[in-house]
Design an enzyme around this catalytic site. Sequence first.
Site, PDB file in Angstrom:
ATOM      1  N   ASN A  57     -41.045 -34.831  53.117  1.00 26.44           N
ATOM      2  CA  ASN A  57     -40.557 -35.256  51.923  1.00 26.44           C
ATOM      3  C   ASN A  57     -39.944 -36.688  51.974  1.00 26.44           C
ATOM      4  O   ASN A  57     -39.943 -37.386  50.989  1.00 26.44           O
ATOM      5  CB  ASN A  57     -39.019 -34.460  51.495  1.00 26.44           C
ATOM      6  CG  ASN A  57     -38.139 -34.940  50.672  1.00 26.44           C
ATOM      7  OD1 ASN A  57     -38.130 -34.920  49.474  1.00 26.44           O
ATOM      8  ND2 ASN A  57     -37.112 -35.746  51.162  1.00 26.44           N
ATOM      9  N   LYS A  94     -49.238 -41.746  47.388  1.00 20.22           N
ATOM     10  CA  LYS A  94     -49.003 -40.537  46.798  1.00 20.22           C
ATOM     11  C   LYS A  94     -50.288 -39.797  46.452  1.00 20.22           C
ATOM     12  O   LYS A  94     -50.470 -38.577  46.546  1.00 20.22           O
ATOM     13  CB  LYS A  94     -48.175 -40.425  45.457  1.00 20.22           C
ATOM     14  CG  LYS A  94     -46.657 -40.650  46.029  1.00 20.22           C
ATOM     15  CD  LYS A  94     -45.983 -39.731  46.863  1.00 20.22           C
ATOM     16  CE  LYS A  94     -44.602 -39.957  47.238  1.00 20.22           C
ATOM     17  NZ  LYS A  94     -43.794 -39.150  48.038  1.00 20.22           N
ATOM     18  N   ARG A 112     -30.381 -36.970  51.828  1.00 23.48           N
ATOM     19  CA  ARG A 112     -30.305 -37.273  50.401  1.00 23.48           C
ATOM     20  C   ARG A 112     -30.974 -36.604  49.330  1.00 23.48           C
ATOM     21  O   ARG A 112     -32.195 -36.163  49.600  1.00 23.48           O
ATOM     22  CB  ARG A 112     -30.204 -38.650  50.170  1.00 23.48           C
ATOM     23  CG  ARG A 112     -29.073 -39.519  51.205  1.00 23.48           C
ATOM     24  CD  ARG A 112     -29.019 -40.976  50.857  1.00 23.48           C
ATOM     25  NE  ARG A 112     -30.193 -41.736  51.538  1.00 23.48           N
ATOM     26  CZ  ARG A 112     -30.930 -42.655  50.927  1.00 23.48           C
ATOM     27  NH1 ARG A 112     -31.100 -42.706  49.707  1.00 23.48           N
ATOM     28  NH2 ARG A 112     -31.829 -43.213  51.904  1.00 23.48           N
ATOM     29  N   SER A 135     -46.024 -37.078  44.054  1.00 25.52           N
ATOM     30  CA  SER A 135     -45.403 -37.481  42.897  1.00 25.52           C
ATOM     31  C   SER A 135     -46.347 -37.496  41.491  1.00 25.52           C
ATOM     32  O   SER A 135     -47.433 -37.677  41.577  1.00 25.52           O
ATOM     33  CB  SER A 135     -44.796 -39.071  43.053  1.00 25.52           C
ATOM     34  OG  SER A 135     -44.579 -39.696  41.771  1.00 25.52           O
ATOM     35  N   ILE A 160     -37.087 -37.505  38.666  1.00 26.22           N
ATOM     36  CA  ILE A 160     -35.757 -36.658  39.246  1.00 26.22           C
ATOM     37  C   ILE A 160     -34.576 -37.862  39.401  1.00 26.22           C
ATOM     38  O   ILE A 160     -34.826 -38.759  40.114  1.00 26.22           O
ATOM     39  CB  ILE A 160     -36.179 -35.905  40.523  1.00 26.22           C
ATOM     40  CG1 ILE A 160     -37.522 -35.061  40.403  1.00 26.22           C
ATOM     41  CG2 ILE A 160     -35.041 -35.276  41.054  1.00 26.22           C
ATOM     42  CD1 ILE A 160     -37.254 -33.883  39.493  1.00 26.22           C
ATOM     43  N   VAL A 196     -40.436 -41.287  60.416  1.00 25.77           N
ATOM     44  CA  VAL A 196     -41.640 -40.693  60.386  1.00 25.77           C
ATOM     45  C   VAL A 196     -42.775 -41.288  60.587  1.00 25.77           C
ATOM     46  O   VAL A 196     -43.967 -40.704  60.969  1.00 25.77           O
ATOM     47  CB  VAL A 196     -41.684 -39.798  59.049  1.00 25.77           C
ATOM     48  CG1 VAL A 196     -40.645 -38.552  59.017  1.00 25.77           C
ATOM     49  CG2 VAL A 196     -41.814 -40.591  58.024  1.00 25.77           C
ATOM     50  N   TYR A 235     -46.824 -47.390  46.471  1.00 30.57           N
ATOM     51  CA  TYR A 235     -46.363 -46.195  46.143  1.00 30.57           C
ATOM     52  C   TYR A 235     -47.396 -45.047  45.548  1.00 30.57           C
ATOM     53  O   TYR A 235     -47.323 -43.698  46.231  1.00 30.57           O
ATOM     54  CB  TYR A 235     -45.189 -46.067  45.487  1.00 30.57           C
ATOM     55  CG  TYR A 235     -44.517 -44.971  45.154  1.00 30.57           C
ATOM     56  CD1 TYR A 235     -43.577 -44.598  46.164  1.00 30.57           C
ATOM     57  CD2 TYR A 235     -44.421 -43.986  44.180  1.00 30.57           C
ATOM     58  CE1 TYR A 235     -42.866 -43.257  46.211  1.00 30.57           C
ATOM     59  CE2 TYR A 235     -43.684 -43.142  43.928  1.00 30.57           C
ATOM     60  CZ  TYR A 235     -43.046 -42.452  44.909  1.00 30.57           C
ATOM     61  OH  TYR A 235     -42.078 -41.435  44.895  1.00 30.57           O
ATOM     62  N   VAL A 236     -48.292 -45.506  44.421  1.00 31.19           N
ATOM     63  CA  VAL A 236     -49.249 -44.422  44.054  1.00 31.19           C
ATOM     64  C   VAL A 236     -50.222 -44.393  44.864  1.00 31.19           C
ATOM     65  O   VAL A 236     -50.440 -43.097  45.070  1.00 31.19           O
ATOM     66  CB  VAL A 236     -49.752 -45.256  42.616  1.00 31.19           C
ATOM     67  CG1 VAL A 236     -50.765 -44.503  41.921  1.00 31.19           C
ATOM     68  CG2 VAL A 236     -48.476 -45.310  41.469  1.00 31.19           C
ATOM     69  N   ALA A 237     -50.668 -45.321  45.454  1.00 26.56           N
ATOM     70  CA  ALA A 237     -51.788 -45.053  46.578  1.00 26.56           C
ATOM     71  C   ALA A 237     -51.370 -44.258  47.586  1.00 26.56           C
ATOM     72  O   ALA A 237     -52.235 -43.173  48.021  1.00 26.56           O
ATOM     73  CB  ALA A 237     -52.394 -46.387  47.275  1.00 26.56           C
ATOM     74  N   GLY A 253     -36.722 -36.588  55.713  1.00 26.58           N
ATOM     75  CA  GLY A 253     -35.844 -37.195  54.716  1.00 26.58           C
ATOM     76  C   GLY A 253     -34.982 -36.256  53.794  1.00 26.58           C
ATOM     77  O   GLY A 253     -34.730 -36.274  52.494  1.00 26.58           O
TER      78      GLY A 253
HETATM   79  P1  NDP Z   1     -33.936 -40.635  48.163  1.00 29.32           P
HETATM   80  O1  NDP Z   1     -34.141 -42.215  48.263  1.00 29.32           O
HETATM   81  O2  NDP Z   1     -32.913 -39.983  47.294  1.00 29.32           O
HETATM   82  O3  NDP Z   1     -33.990 -40.126  49.719  1.00 29.32           O
HETATM   83  C1  NDP Z   1     -35.026 -40.585  50.654  1.00 29.32           C
HETATM   84  C2  NDP Z   1     -35.036 -39.857  51.699  1.00 29.32           C
HETATM   85  O4  NDP Z   1     -35.925 -40.180  52.824  1.00 29.32           O
HETATM   86  C3  NDP Z   1     -33.419 -39.996  52.745  1.00 29.32           C
HETATM   87  O5  NDP Z   1     -33.138 -38.763  53.368  1.00 29.32           O
HETATM   88  C4  NDP Z   1     -33.980 -41.052  53.663  1.00 29.32           C
HETATM   89  O6  NDP Z   1     -33.090 -41.039  54.839  1.00 29.32           O
HETATM   90  C5  NDP Z   1     -35.451 -40.734  54.052  1.00 29.32           C
HETATM   91  N1  NDP Z   1     -36.126 -41.587  54.636  1.00 29.32           N
HETATM   92  C6  NDP Z   1     -36.617 -42.690  54.160  1.00 29.32           C
HETATM   93  N2  NDP Z   1     -37.382 -43.488  55.170  1.00 29.32           N
HETATM   94  C7  NDP Z   1     -37.652 -42.503  56.176  1.00 29.32           C
HETATM   95  C8  NDP Z   1     -38.274 -42.563  57.384  1.00 29.32           C
HETATM   96  N3  NDP Z   1     -38.930 -43.752  57.568  1.00 29.32           N
HETATM   97  N4  NDP Z   1     -38.222 -41.469  58.264  1.00 29.32           N
HETATM   98  C9  NDP Z   1     -37.493 -40.364  57.810  1.00 29.32           C
HETATM   99  N5  NDP Z   1     -36.892 -40.435  56.626  1.00 29.32           N
HETATM  100  C10 NDP Z   1     -36.870 -41.407  55.821  1.00 29.32           C
HETATM  101  O7  NDP Z   1     -35.458 -40.246  47.622  1.00 29.32           O
HETATM  102  P2  NDP Z   1     -35.620 -39.011  46.789  1.00 29.32           P
HETATM  103  O8  NDP Z   1     -35.137 -37.715  47.125  1.00 29.32           O
HETATM  104  O9  NDP Z   1     -35.688 -39.456  45.293  1.00 29.32           O
HETATM  105  O10 NDP Z   1     -37.478 -38.653  47.066  1.00 29.32           O
HETATM  106  C11 NDP Z   1     -37.539 -37.467  48.081  1.00 29.32           C
HETATM  107  C12 NDP Z   1     -39.159 -37.787  47.939  1.00 29.32           C
HETATM  108  O11 NDP Z   1     -39.590 -37.189  46.478  1.00 29.32           O
HETATM  109  C13 NDP Z   1     -39.907 -39.033  48.500  1.00 29.32           C
HETATM  110  O12 NDP Z   1     -41.260 -38.685  48.772  1.00 29.32           O
HETATM  111  C14 NDP Z   1     -40.383 -39.544  46.739  1.00 29.32           C
HETATM  112  O13 NDP Z   1     -41.502 -40.394  46.908  1.00 29.32           O
HETATM  113  C15 NDP Z   1     -40.554 -38.311  45.927  1.00 29.32           C
HETATM  114  N6  NDP Z   1     -40.397 -38.291  44.508  1.00 29.32           N
HETATM  115  C16 NDP Z   1     -39.094 -38.812  44.024  1.00 29.32           C
HETATM  116  C17 NDP Z   1     -39.157 -38.693  42.624  1.00 29.32           C
HETATM  117  C18 NDP Z   1     -37.583 -39.138  41.889  1.00 29.32           C
HETATM  118  O14 NDP Z   1     -37.787 -39.312  40.759  1.00 29.32           O
HETATM  119  N7  NDP Z   1     -36.694 -39.088  42.525  1.00 29.32           N
HETATM  120  C19 NDP Z   1     -40.244 -38.659  41.842  1.00 29.32           C
HETATM  121  C20 NDP Z   1     -41.576 -38.180  42.653  1.00 29.32           C
HETATM  122  C21 NDP Z   1     -41.444 -38.169  43.873  1.00 29.32           C
HETATM  123  P3  NDP Z   1     -31.751 -41.924  55.188  1.00 29.32           P
HETATM  124  O15 NDP Z   1     -30.776 -41.295  54.257  1.00 29.32           O
HETATM  125  O16 NDP Z   1     -31.453 -41.774  56.578  1.00 29.32           O
HETATM  126  O17 NDP Z   1     -32.147 -43.371  54.652  1.00 29.32           O
END
Ligand code: NDP
Length: 245
Positions: free
Chosen positions: A87, A156, A12, A139, A185, A61, A152-154, A9
Amino acid sequence: MSKVALVTGASRGIGRAVALRLSEDGYTVIVNYSGNKEKADAVVKEIEAKDSEAESYQCQVQNHDEVKEMIKHIKDTYGRLDVVVNNAGITKDTLLMRMKPQMFEDVINVNLKGAFNVIQNVSRMMIRAKSGRIINISSIVGSLGNAGQANYVASKAGIDGLTKSVARELASKNITVNAVAPGFIESDMTDVLNDDLKTKMLEQIPLQKFGQAEDIAEAVAFLASDNARYITGQTIHVNGGMYMG
Ligand code: NDP
């Protein structure tokens, strides 16, 4: 040959920042993504512009076979994998009473089973190398709980448990397994939340600001570094003081 890191992931948000940060430390980075090829390729270009190496790789994934294929590709191409950052994550928020079973399954599958799929497939290579770093993005809500995010919480809280168990299994092979738990974030994931909720969140953050993806990337880079060699099975919280354990 330079060290190799896989970030799931990474097209982004937090994953992108982690990929860029690890490339600064000299890693060749595999930028995994789900569907957003344009953004993943842009991350690769950004890394290459700084004379480091990267490649984008599409893979869901939650699909064990696709993950197996991705790890085989990394092994065949680079012959090593030093750091893995699990991630990739999604949300499908709603209150328990309205949550369709599919919403629960989808989030568990990507966030938790996805990490399992990657860890299981990379561990053989790391065990052979007698070295490796696995870093799972958890998280804050995995520790706090959160209404409207039971799925989601489950997932994490599951990541935190998975981290500890695998850390115990792989420690004798010189592989460390840790989690980083972000607070709030700024990213696409949190952009969708309404202003009221954001204001309420901000009131709960002692440092009085939202975190940036780079704040998480710094913690990941530390856990990936040799300086963190004696840390395993831990969840490092990066949240501006919102949760203090
Ligand atoms: P974003 O939604 O900005 O980005 C998600 C990323 O995950 C993208 O690159 C997306 O790819 C990829 N992705 C989604 N589904 C899949 C999949 N099935 N297989 C492979 N890649 C996948 O998320 P964040 O950057 O905010 O979050 C990143 C991590 O941090 C997550 O695990 C989230 O739970 C955790 N987190 C985030 C918080 C926050 O405040 N932002 C707080 C706590 C935890 P694509 O661009 O191709 O869709």
